[in-house]
Design an enzyme around this catalytic site. Structure first.
Site, mmCIF file in Angstrom:
data_model
loop_
_atom_site.group_PDB
_atom_site.id
_atom_site.type_symbol
_atom_site.label_atom_id
_atom_site.label_comp_id
_atom_site.label_asym_id
_atom_site.label_seq_id
_atom_site.Cartn_x
_atom_site.Cartn_y
_atom_site.Cartn_z
ATOM 1 N N THR A 292 0.826 -1.202 0.000
ATOM 2 C CA THR A 292 0.000 0.000 0.000
ATOM 3 C C THR A 292 0.858 1.248 0.000
ATOM 4 O O THR A 292 1.984 1.234 0.480
ATOM 5 C CB THR A 292 -0.902 0.061 1.254
ATOM 6 O OG1 THR A 292 -0.054 0.225 2.392
ATOM 7 C CG2 THR A 292 -1.729 -1.195 1.405
ATOM 8 N N SER A 293 0.307 2.325 -0.531
ATOM 9 C CA SER A 293 0.977 3.622 -0.453
ATOM 10 C C SER A 293 -0.063 4.690 -0.192
ATOM 11 O O SER A 293 -1.174 4.628 -0.726
ATOM 12 C CB SER A 293 1.705 3.921 -1.760
ATOM 13 O OG SER A 293 2.189 5.253 -1.734
ATOM 14 N N PRO A 294 0.303 5.710 0.611
ATOM 15 C CA PRO A 294 -0.605 6.848 0.793
ATOM 16 C C PRO A 294 -0.426 7.869 -0.335
ATOM 17 O O PRO A 294 -1.120 8.874 -0.355
ATOM 18 C CB PRO A 294 -0.134 7.440 2.127
ATOM 19 C CG PRO A 294 1.340 7.169 2.129
ATOM 20 C CD PRO A 294 1.520 5.849 1.420
ATOM 21 N N ASP A 409 7.774 5.087 -2.502
ATOM 22 C CA ASP A 409 7.628 5.921 -1.306
ATOM 23 C C ASP A 409 8.987 6.378 -0.791
ATOM 24 O O ASP A 409 9.085 7.351 -0.055
ATOM 25 C CB ASP A 409 6.907 5.147 -0.192
ATOM 26 C CG ASP A 409 5.451 4.869 -0.528
ATOM 27 O OD1 ASP A 409 4.885 5.610 -1.354
ATOM 28 O OD2 ASP A 409 4.893 3.921 0.032
#
Ligand SMILES: *[C@@H]1O[C@H](CO)[C@@H](O)[C@H](O)[C@H]1NC(C)=O
Ligand SMILES: *[C@@H]1O[C@H](CO)[C@@H](O)[C@H](O)[C@H]1NC(C)=O
Ligand SMILES: *[C@@H]1O[C@H](CO)[C@@H](O)[C@H](O)[C@H]1NC(C)=O
Ligand SMILES: *[C@@H]1O[C@H](CO)[C@@H](O)[C@H](O)[C@H]1NC(C)=O
Ligand SMILES: *[C@@H]1O[C@H](CO)[C@@H](O)[C@H](O)[C@H]1NC(C)=O
Ligand SMILES: *[C@@H]1O[C@H](CO)[C@@H](O)[C@H](O)[C@H]1NC(C)=O
Ligand SMILES: *[C@@H]1O[C@H](CO)[C@@H](O)[C@H](O)[C@H]1NC(C)=O
Ligand SMILES: *[C@@H]1O[C@H](CO)[C@@H](O)[C@H](O)[C@H]1NC(C)=O
Ligand SMILES: *[C@@H]1O[C@H](CO)[C@@H](O)[C@H](O)[C@H]1NC(C)=O
Ligand SMILES: *[C@@H]1O[C@H](CO)[C@@H](O)[C@H](O)[C@H]1NC(C)=O
Ligand SMILES: *[C@@H]1O[C@H](CO)[C@@H](O)[C@H](O)[C@H]1NC(C)=O
Ligand SMILES: *[C@@H]1O[C@H](CO)[C@@H](O)[C@H](O)[C@H]1NC(C)=O
Length: 728
Positions: A292-294, A409
């Site tokens: 996941t990445s924000p 990221d």
């Protein structure tokens, strides 16, 4: 996540509610659970775990250059205790610590302190140390060598702060134990995450992918804690998104999006409480976070002067002109703050909104036993049977080449790229890798295939273990909810397979019924890096390259966790047999960080003197403006001021100064810089960005410091700016 141990080599060092608050949530029992007698005793608490905010490497990006220079928001541990009211010694402790990952050494000390203080209540099996997986906290606390490399070894002051603050959070939770009830629900948060390795996700079977709408889990699950009258005391929520909203070029200690979400929710419920002095405890816990990445806008090339500058990175390898370094994920607020602060606030707010939705609803009650199971598992060469009957085994830990490629990221260094399982990306490494960790033997090469081995950490025992071979396997049960406490970062699809397999097994063994709810929490307890699916492993992006026990890592966890579900049954007693606990390595830990020698204010000055003052009271500040004052400083490592503050914004109320902001408010920052190492002089900047809605009036900035004399004694001091005014 961890990246570039080679950076150190490079440096030649390795030879060695506001709206709810008001009515809904706090005073209106309608939204809570009704008609359920208090089956549980519930306790909630919070503690400050912020280590040294200057001159210490930060944890998460594993970047040698990311040394902290001050404070944005404090890191905290939050604790929830659930005890069975009919047998109160039967209980679980869920700790959500705002750190990058759980750690065996830190957990060992927390367990030792709590089990000594409360004999028979807290033990190695019923305490879960879960991390938010944030990447802007203080580093150096991990027990294994690989994650210590960029922090120049072990930093005891960081570990001690995490241990003391976490124990305090549990003590406060313990002291607040009172009858209450629990309820459970879920909602979706669509804009909070994005897959950062979609090319690996696509390697999963098409029919499996077709069962899911998204390539990320969008569920936010929430366990609500009510008092006996149905008033909310807090909650624990689970949602998968990396704590990488704040970029690697930030050097102020902060809490990233999970800690920010907790602060925003708690401040909404108790607007007058200083951060960390609240009684309502909001829990934003990490879940299957792996891929996941924000950075929800995608990953773009930052390659000034090149034709591909500003374009999307290449899909399979996340490169720009064949280079990894220039590819950076963009969060939703990237245009507004280039360190990621605005993106951080937005991603936090999405999670807060999801939690608010659930807290405003009437959720199904949770009822049933409190159970827990914990065991240590040696993951090196663990043989087990796949569901189809084939016997396979895991391998001693190793990191692949793409580990060094990093992620969008936090990109890697040199020529390493993600998604490459060829063995000769970099000839330099072919020569030196054997000097870093022992070269793998054929058995290890075959076992880890198709991963090409960069760091053979499972065979590196000198001067102490580089990676864990032995991990914590743990599950906590409350009624129909089972929390899989995992020692690593599961990718989206790994998390789905894990939850599904365990849910099916819990139901098949009659432990739970069709209302069984299974969540993943982690990385927790020990840090054993990533867990990708076998298909993702073959692609060898960062997550696959960091799946340390080989291609069957996920299947091994499913096998082991499944074998323990009977310990969660209503009538279960005792704990399973365990492999030996990992050795306590802190006694032999190497630390290269030097202590504070002494502080000096400089000739003609005193500590806390104002060097650059705020604006004169006759020219008022307005909302949105930054109030800044600069002081004669001292090293904040002299006193971490845990549960206190390095600064306050004071407002003149009825001719008395009242602190209205602390160093943990998102609107304030504390920055420290050394002026002269020889003279021991330093400067502190205190900044407050005035929030809209701040009442007009007279204010001042206050600096709280502690100086160290040449003799070694530490003396507190206080400095004040001049008075200034705010007019709205
Ligand atoms: C109460 O719970 C504790 C801890 O799980 C257990 O050891 C004990 O046997 C239980 N007591 C009874 C009477 O069930
Ligand atoms: C979320 O809640 C809905 C409605 O209660 C339920 O149908 C669904 O199964 C839940 N999701 C999960 C993952 O359990
Ligand atoms: C914390 O809250 C308590 C109770 O509301 C209050 O008495 C105390 O002054 C507060 N402490 C700080 C540092 O704000
Ligand atoms: C990237 O690598 C490919 C394949 O080796 C090559 O064709 C291409 O020219 C390279 N691009 C740049 C910008 O170097
Ligand atoms: C920080 O890093 C981000 C991501 O690479 C970049 O966009 C931004 O310009 C950098 N900010 C500063 C101040 O260097
Ligand atoms: C783990 O198991 C392997 C293989 O049986 C063994 O060589 C190793 O010593 C074990 N490690 C520990 C810490 O017990
Ligand atoms: C069982 O599954 C594994 C992994 O997919 C595969 O390698 C193996 O051939 C299968 N065994 C049988 C008997 O089908
Ligand atoms: C990487 O591994 C996969 C699976 O074993 C294989 O299909 C692929 O050809 C490999 N790629 C390279 C570049 O070796
Ligand atoms: C617990 O209950 C299950 C189902 O009733 C039963 O099969 C099992 O033997 C019991 N276990 C113990 C330890 O009593
Ligand atoms: C771990 O070892 C260190 C150094 O020998 C010791 O001080 C500490 O008490 C040990 N920790 C525990 C929990 O036993
Ligand atoms: C304080 O702010 C000034 C002006 O922006 C800057 O030049 C200086 O480097 C800052 N000092 C510290 C300690 O951050
Ligand atoms: C700031 O205000 C306080 C309270 O009115 C007063 O005592 C003090 O003298 C003022 N300081 C300055 C520098 O004007």
């Amino acid at each position: 996540m961890m990246r570039s141990a080679m950076q150190l080599l490079h440096h030649g060092l390795l030879c060695l509610t506001a709206f709810f608050a008001s009515t809904n949530v706090l005073s209106n029992a309608q939204a809570g659970v009704q008609g359920v007698s208090a089956q549980y005793l519930l306790g909630l608490g919070i503690g400050d775990i912020t280590g040294p905010v200057v001159e210490t490497n930060m944890m998460g990006y594993a970047s040698l250059a990311q040394t902290d220079t001050g404070l944005h928001m404090r890191q905290r541990s939050r604790a929830w205790i659930v005890a069975d009211a009919s047998n109160a010694s039967n209980r679980i402790v869920f700790i959500n610590a705002d750190i990058a990952m759980g750690d065996t050494g830190v957990r060992r000390s927390i367990v030792a302190a709590l089990s000594a203080q409360y004999p028979g209540l807290y033990n190695n099996a019923n305490i879960a140390l879960v991390s938010t997986h944030q990447h802007s906290g203080v580093g150096g606390y991990l027990e294994d060598l690989l994650p210590q490399i960029t922090s120049l070894g072990y930093v005891k002051q960081t570990a001690d702060a995490i241990i003391a603050g976490t124990v305090l959070a549990v003590q406060r939770a313990h002291n607040s134990l009172a009858p209450g009830s629990l309820s459970l629900g879920n909602t979706t948060v669509l804009d909070g995450n994005r897959n950062r390795s979609p090319s690996a996700y696509l390697a999963n079977p098409a029919d499996e992918r077709a069962r899911y709408e998204y390539d990320q889990d969008k569920d936010l699950m929430l366990l609500r804690f009510d008092d006996a009258s149905g008033n909310a005391r807090g909650f624990l929520s689970f949602y998968a998104v990396h704590g990488t909203s704040i970029y690697e070029n930030n050097t102020l200690v902060s809490s990233d999006n999970k800690g920010m979400a907790a602060h925003l929710y708690e401040a909404m419920v108790e607007p007058d409480a200083m951060p960390g002095n609240n009684t309502f405890v909001a829990g934003f816990t990490q879940s299957n976070v792996g891929d996941t990445s924000p950075n929800t806008l995608g990953a773009y090339c930052e390659s000034p002067g090149e034709p591909w500058d500003g374009q999307l990175c290449e899909f399979e390898h996340s490169t720009c002109g064949n280079r990894t370094e220039d590819c950076h994920g963009r969060g939703p607020g990237f245009r507004d703050s280039n360190l990621g602060y605005e993106s951080n606030r937005i991603i936090a707010q999405h999670q807060v909104d999801g939690a608010k939705t659930l807290m405003g609803q009437s959720l199904p009650a949770v009822s049933g036993p409190v159970k827990y199971v914990h065991t240590y598992v040696n993951m090196s060469f663990r043989e087990f049977e796949l569901p189809n009957g084939t016997t396979v085994r895991t391998c001693p830990p190793a990191m692949g080449y793409s580990f060094a490629g990093g992620t969008t990221d936090g990109p890697g260094a040199f020529d390493f790229v993600q998604g490459d399982n060829s063995t000769s990306q970099n000839p330099f490494w072919e020569i030196v890798k054997g000097a870093v960790t022992p070269l793998p033997n054929q058995e290890q090469i075959d076992c880890q295939a198709p991963k090409p081995i960069l760091f053979n950490t499972g065979f590196a025992h000198w001067p102490y273990e580089w990676s864990p071979s032995t991990v914590d396997v743990q599950m906590l049960r409350v009624g129909n909810l089972v929390m899989l406490v995992m020692p690593g970062e599961l990718t989206t699809m790994s998390g789905r397979r894990m939850r599904e397999a365990l849910r099916a097994r819990l139901i098949a063994e009659g432990v739970l019924g069709e209302d069984a709810y299974v969540v993943v929490a982690g990385p927790a307890n020990t840090y054993a890096h990533y867990v990708a699916t076998r298909e993702e492993y073959a692609v060898q992006r960062y997550e696959g390259a960091s799946t340390i026990f080989g291609q069957y890592t996920l299947e091994a966890y499913i096998d082991k966790y499944s074998s323990l579900v009977s310990y969660l049954a209503d009538n279960a007693t005792g704990q399973p047999e365990s492999d030996p606990a990992p050795a306590n390595q802190t006694g032999s830990a190497i630390s290269l960080q030097t202590g504070v020698v002494f502080d000096s204010a400089g000739i003609g000055h005193s500590f806390g003197d104002v060097k650059t003052d705020v604006r004169n009271a006759s020219s008022p500040y307005k909302a949105g403006e930054a109030v800044i004052a600069t002081f004669v400083g001292a090293n904040p490592r002299n006193n971490l001021r845990l549960e206190q503050t390095f600064l306050s914004v004071d407002q003149l109320v009825n001719a008395q100064w009242k602190a209205v902001r602390s160093d943990s408010h998102p609107s304030t920052t504390y920055q420290w810089a050394r002026d002269s190492t020889i003279l021991g002089t330093s400067t502190v900047n205190i900044t407050w960005v005035v929030e809209s809605g701040t009442p007009s009036g007279t204010y001042r900035l206050t600096y709280y410091g502690d100086s160290k004399s040449i003799g070694g004694s530490i003396t507190p001091f206080v400095g004040h700016s001049s008075n200034f005014t705010i007019s709205s």
